[in-house]
Every structure is written in structure tokens, then in C-alpha cells.
Scaffold this motif. Structure first.
Motif, PDB file in Angstrom:
ATOM      1  N   PRO A 134     -18.111  -6.288  -0.633  1.00  0.00           N
ATOM      2  CA  PRO A 134     -19.248  -6.587   0.231  1.00  0.00           C
ATOM      3  C   PRO A 134     -19.647  -8.066   0.178  1.00  0.00           C
ATOM      4  CG  PRO A 134     -19.969  -5.384  -1.733  1.00  0.00           C
ATOM      5  CD  PRO A 134     -18.495  -5.579  -1.855  1.00  0.00           C
ATOM      6  N   SER A 135     -19.286  -8.770  -0.922  1.00  0.00           N
ATOM      7  CA  SER A 135     -19.772 -10.139  -1.130  1.00  0.00           C
ATOM      8  C   SER A 135     -18.701 -11.204  -0.929  1.00  0.00           C
ATOM      9  CB  SER A 135     -20.313 -10.280  -2.562  1.00  0.00           C
ATOM     10  OG  SER A 135     -19.235 -10.208  -3.490  1.00  0.00           O
ATOM     11  N   GLY A 136     -17.438 -10.844  -1.114  1.00  0.00           N
ATOM     12  CA  GLY A 136     -16.359 -11.827  -1.055  1.00  0.00           C
ATOM     13  C   GLY A 136     -16.206 -12.617  -2.344  1.00  0.00           C
ATOM     14  N   ASN A 137     -16.972 -12.256  -3.385  1.00  0.00           N
ATOM     15  CA  ASN A 137     -16.882 -12.995  -4.649  1.00  0.00           C
ATOM     16  C   ASN A 137     -15.773 -12.408  -5.530  1.00  0.00           C
ATOM     17  OD1 ASN A 137     -19.097 -14.599  -3.911  1.00  0.00           O
ATOM     18  ND2 ASN A 137     -20.529 -13.048  -4.662  1.00  0.00           N
ATOM     19  N   VAL A 138     -14.824 -13.270  -5.925  1.00  0.00           N
ATOM     20  CA  VAL A 138     -13.625 -12.770  -6.613  1.00  0.00           C
ATOM     21  C   VAL A 138     -13.940 -12.300  -8.041  1.00  0.00           C
ATOM     22  CG1 VAL A 138     -11.206 -13.297  -7.197  1.00  0.00           C
ATOM     23  CG2 VAL A 138     -12.217 -14.259  -5.133  1.00  0.00           C
ATOM     24  N   HIS A 139     -15.104 -12.668  -8.589  1.00  0.00           N
ATOM     25  CA  HIS A 139     -15.432 -12.136  -9.929  1.00  0.00           C
ATOM     26  C   HIS A 139     -15.646 -10.624  -9.914  1.00  0.00           C
ATOM     27  CE1 HIS A 139     -20.178 -12.645  -9.896  1.00  0.00           C
ATOM     28  NE2 HIS A 139     -19.724 -12.067  -8.815  1.00  0.00           N
ATOM     29  N   GLY A 140     -15.717 -10.050  -8.739  1.00  0.00           N
ATOM     30  CA  GLY A 140     -15.788  -8.589  -8.617  1.00  0.00           C
ATOM     31  C   GLY A 140     -14.421  -7.942  -8.467  1.00  0.00           C
ATOM     32  N   MET A 141     -13.344  -8.716  -8.691  1.00  0.00           N
ATOM     33  CA  MET A 141     -11.994  -8.197  -8.406  1.00  0.00           C
ATOM     34  C   MET A 141     -10.970  -8.214  -9.553  1.00  0.00           C
ATOM     35  SD  MET A 141     -11.457  -9.927  -4.621  1.00  0.00           S
ATOM     36  CE  MET A 141     -12.825 -10.102  -3.471  1.00  0.00           C
ATOM     37  N   PRO A 142     -11.282  -8.740 -10.751  1.00  0.00           N
ATOM     38  CA  PRO A 142     -10.206  -8.917 -11.737  1.00  0.00           C
ATOM     39  C   PRO A 142      -9.491  -7.631 -12.170  1.00  0.00           C
ATOM     40  CG  PRO A 142     -12.355  -9.354 -12.742  1.00  0.00           C
ATOM     41  CD  PRO A 142     -12.554  -9.301 -11.257  1.00  0.00           C
ATOM     42  N   ILE A 143     -10.176  -6.501 -12.198  1.00  0.00           N
ATOM     43  CA  ILE A 143      -9.484  -5.261 -12.586  1.00  0.00           C
ATOM     44  C   ILE A 143      -8.514  -4.833 -11.472  1.00  0.00           C
ATOM     45  CG2 ILE A 143      -9.798  -2.800 -13.065  1.00  0.00           C
ATOM     46  CD1 ILE A 143     -10.454  -4.280 -15.486  1.00  0.00           C
ATOM     47  N   ALA A 144      -8.954  -4.952 -10.225  1.00  0.00           N
ATOM     48  CA  ALA A 144      -8.059  -4.611  -9.107  1.00  0.00           C
ATOM     49  C   ALA A 144      -6.842  -5.544  -9.082  1.00  0.00           C
ATOM     50  CB  ALA A 144      -8.808  -4.689  -7.781  1.00  0.00           C
ATOM     51  N   ILE A 145      -7.067  -6.829  -9.379  1.00  0.00           N
ATOM     52  CA  ILE A 145      -5.951  -7.789  -9.428  1.00  0.00           C
ATOM     53  C   ILE A 145      -4.946  -7.336 -10.492  1.00  0.00           C
ATOM     54  CG2 ILE A 145      -5.291 -10.172 -10.047  1.00  0.00           C
ATOM     55  CD1 ILE A 145      -8.093 -11.056  -8.968  1.00  0.00           C
ATOM     56  N   SER A 146      -5.446  -6.980 -11.674  1.00  0.00           N
ATOM     57  CA  SER A 146      -4.564  -6.614 -12.787  1.00  0.00           C
ATOM     58  C   SER A 146      -3.829  -5.300 -12.529  1.00  0.00           C
ATOM     59  CB  SER A 146      -5.371  -6.518 -14.088  1.00  0.00           C
ATOM     60  OG  SER A 146      -6.088  -7.727 -14.286  1.00  0.00           O
ATOM     61  N   LEU A 147      -4.486  -4.412 -11.768  1.00  0.00           N
ATOM     62  CA  LEU A 147      -3.843  -3.140 -11.397  1.00  0.00           C
ATOM     63  C   LEU A 147      -2.927  -3.316 -10.192  1.00  0.00           C
ATOM     64  CD1 LEU A 147      -6.940  -0.724 -11.532  1.00  0.00           C
ATOM     65  CD2 LEU A 147      -4.921  -0.553 -13.007  1.00  0.00           C
ATOM     66  N   ALA A 148      -2.992  -4.482  -9.543  1.00  0.00           N
ATOM     67  CA  ALA A 148      -2.304  -4.723  -8.265  1.00  0.00           C
ATOM     68  C   ALA A 148      -2.702  -3.650  -7.252  1.00  0.00           C
ATOM     69  CB  ALA A 148      -0.785  -4.784  -8.446  1.00  0.00           C
ATOM     70  N   GLU A 149      -4.001  -3.421  -7.175  1.00  0.00           N
ATOM     71  CA  GLU A 149      -4.548  -2.345  -6.336  1.00  0.00           C
ATOM     72  C   GLU A 149      -5.262  -2.945  -5.120  1.00  0.00           C
ATOM     73  OE1 GLU A 149      -4.619   1.148  -6.479  1.00  0.00           O
ATOM     74  OE2 GLU A 149      -5.636   0.824  -4.572  1.00  0.00           O
ATOM     75  N   ASP A 150      -4.884  -2.496  -3.912  1.00  0.00           N
ATOM     76  CA  ASP A 150      -5.545  -2.983  -2.696  1.00  0.00           C
ATOM     77  C   ASP A 150      -6.707  -2.083  -2.255  1.00  0.00           C
ATOM     78  OD1 ASP A 150      -3.712  -5.033  -2.603  1.00  0.00           O
ATOM     79  OD2 ASP A 150      -2.401  -4.028  -1.156  1.00  0.00           O
ATOM     80  N   ASN A 151      -6.637  -0.817  -2.632  1.00  0.00           N
ATOM     81  CA  ASN A 151      -7.633   0.186  -2.210  1.00  0.00           C
ATOM     82  C   ASN A 151      -7.783   0.228  -0.691  1.00  0.00           C
ATOM     83  OD1 ASN A 151      -9.481   2.219  -2.396  1.00  0.00           O
ATOM     84  ND2 ASN A 151     -11.164   0.980  -3.213  1.00  0.00           N
ATOM     85  N   ILE A 152      -6.642   0.308  -0.017  1.00  0.00           N
ATOM     86  CA  ILE A 152      -6.621   0.383   1.450  1.00  0.00           C
ATOM     87  C   ILE A 152      -7.367   1.617   1.954  1.00  0.00           C
ATOM     88  CG2 ILE A 152      -5.094   0.671   3.457  1.00  0.00           C
ATOM     89  CD1 ILE A 152      -4.976  -2.145   2.352  1.00  0.00           C
TER      90      ILE A 152
END
Ligand code: MN
Length: 315
Positions: A134-152
């Protein structure tokens, strides 16, 4: 006894509120005010930051400053892997939590064959992606990055092609992707999530120790259970976002959330987790002295850091 090395990452590109890059200096001031020689006692290194980008437009609305974040994750991963390879224990002190994806990458670069477990102590799940944020702030994404998860499946945004390309690169820092699987992650004190994150937590069955459960069981038991949930992992990374602590304790963090643990509980929790010989890296993030009163958050954070450190060096 372990050889500690402090890795300072004064970056805040992933945060939505300005000031977290000053958190490391605020901890140093707290140490000085306590009369501690901590920052003289341990070897430290500073990873160069890209905060000049804060003066530019954020660009990429669904992953702000993503090119700068990528640069930081690459630098952090190199420093963390170098530290581990030279048989030192990295203590990462960082501004915003996006750094953690670089730390995880660095651990995997140093130990590509070992299974890595992650204990994530945070008010937030940090499971967002450019498709769901909702914010576009990447600090809300490190777990998804590490999981390589897009959550399409939970997609609400339409990121542009440039964002998608950078996102791909974030997931592939260090050339290993994914770096962890959902079974290797334990959340502690996560209590402010969006439904897109709830979807993933439910889909993957990621365990989260709520504040109620922590109060009922006590931190000692929670620490033991958290460690045993990822007992199948060879090594463990502990990530500590200071917003796990209750919003009443201090305002000195970008996204304070009520109903968190106390600073005492946080210190006991971290100290107990550090007793595990599998723990290979500790990170502390999101201290923002510009939002604080009398540097209280940094003082609390320093005491927790000391508890962690004393446990590590007394092993
Ligand atoms: Mn976080």
C-alpha cells in the motif's frame, strides 16, 4: 566466545519516514551516555550509503528508490558474507529493515549449502511485494524478497516494467533465490499486517508468536519454541525491528504499533535466542531519533544490544 564485528548500515532508502539512518549514531550516543566503551571494544565497519538519493524523486511508486535499495542490498550482502567467511560474527546495525534482505543474502553467499532459519521479531510481517504494497516502501518487503515471493494472488498494484526488473534483481542478490523457504521463518510479535500478508502467512502456515501468547508463556518458553520450530535449519539469523516494542515505550521509530512487548521482554527474548549456537548473525533496525524524546529508543536498543552481545561473548 565469538569474534564480533559490527556492520553499520546508515541507510533509510526503504523507509517512508525520514530519520532512521541516524539510528546508528543515536545508539552510539546512548552508549557514550551510559559510559560504555562498546563501540571502541568491537571491530566495526561502515557500509557506504546512498542517502543522497533521498533528495531525488522516489520514482517507482510501488517500490520507492528501488535502484538505491538494490545497491545497498548488494553492498550489505558482500560485507556480511566477507565477515562470516573470516569467521567473525556480524552484528548489523541498520537504518531501515530492507537491509535485512541483503544480510540474508550475505549469509547465504557465505554458507550456500547450509539451511538458513530466520527469527523475525517485528510488529510487521514485511511480506509485501511491489504487487501488494500500500505504501511502496521497500522496508515492508525483505521477507518476500528472501522468499522470492511475488504474491500475485493478492495483487492490487500494477508495477511498471522497470520496477519488475529491479524486483527480480532484489530477489536474486547473491545469485541464490529463494534464500529461505516459508518453513524456515518464525515471526515474533507481528501484529500490524495487511490482508495480502495475512494471505501468505496463512497459505504458508508461518508461525507468529502474538503478544498474548508471549505473555501467557513467557519469553523464555517462546524463545525455546521459536528455536525448535526451525530446528531443521543449520544456521539461524535473528532480525530485531525495534517497533516490536510497544508504541508507549518510545516514539523513536517510523511505524510504532500498540500492544507490543516491553523493552525488558525484548532484552530477555534476544538474550535467550543468542544462547543457540546456530545463531550466526544478529540485526537491529528502525531506530529513528528524529521522532524520539531524549533518545529513549536508542537507549533501550543499546541495552538490548548489550544483552545480545554479552550472551554471544560468554558462550
Ligand atoms: Mn520490519
Amino acid at each position: 566466545m565469538r569474534n564480533l564485528k559490527i556492520i553499520e548500515v546508515k541507510s533509510e532508502l526503504g523507509a517512508g519516514t525520514r530519520g532512521a539512518s541516524m539510528g546508528i549514531d543515536a545508539i552510539k550516543i546512548a552508549a557514550l551516555d551510559f559510559g560504555s566503551r562498546y563501540f571502541k571494544q568491537y571491530k566495526s565497519v561502515e557500509v557506504p550509503h546512498e542517502n543522497h538519493l533521498l533528495l531525488e524523486s522516489a520514482g517507482n511508486q510501488h517500490a520507492k528508490r528501488i535502484s538505491g535499495v538494490l545497491t545497498m542490498l548488494e553492498r550489505v550482502s558482500e560485507e556480511v558474507s566477507r565477515t562470516i567467511k573470516s569467521e567473525e560474527f556480524p552484528i548489523v546495525l541498520a537504518g531501515d529493515h530492507s537491509t535485512a534482505a541483503g544480510t540474508i543474502a550475505g549469509i547465504k553467499i557465505a554458507h550456500p549449502k547450509l539451511k538458513l532459519g530466520v527469527i523475525w521479531i517485528d510488529a510487521h510481517a514485511d511480506l509485501h511485494t511491489p504487487y501488494t504494497t500500500p505504501s511502496g516502501n521497500v522496508h515492508g518487503m525483505p521477507i518476500a524478497i528472501s522468499l522470492a515471493e511475488d504474491n500475485i494472488e493478492s495483487k492490487v498494484n500494477k508495477p511498471d516494467q522497470e520496477t519488475i526488473n529491479y524486483w527480480y534483481q532484489l530477489k536474486n542478490v547473491g545469485g541464490i533465490s529463494p534464500k529461505v523457504t516459508p518453513k524456515d521463518i518464525v515471526f515474533i510479535n507481528v501484529r500490524d499486517t495487511e490482508k495480502q500478508e495475512d494471505y501468505l502467512m496463512k497459505k504458508f502456515g508461518i508461525k507468529n508468536f502474538t503478544t498474548t501468547e508471549i505473555r501467557r508463556k513467557g519469553v523464555e518458553k517462546v524463545a525455546i519454541e521459536a528455536l525448535s520450530l526451525i530446528d531443521h535449519c543449520d544456521i539461524i539469523y535473528v532480525s530485531f525491528d525495534v517497533d516490536c516494542m510497544d508504541a508507549s515505550i518510545s516514539k523513536g521509530t517510523g511505524t510504532p504499533v500498540p500492544n507490543g512487548i516491553t523493552e525488558k521482554e525484548a532484552g530477555n527474548l534476544v538474550a535467550r535466542l543468542m544462547q543457540s549456537n546456530k545463531v550466526c548473525c544478529f540485526e537491529m533496525v528502525e531506530i529513528n531519533p528524529t521522532l524520539d524524546k531524549e533518545n529513549l529508543m536508542a537507549e533501550n536498543a543499546f541495552e538490548i544490544l548489550l544483552r545480545a552481545t554479552n550472551q554471544l561473548i560468554n558462550d
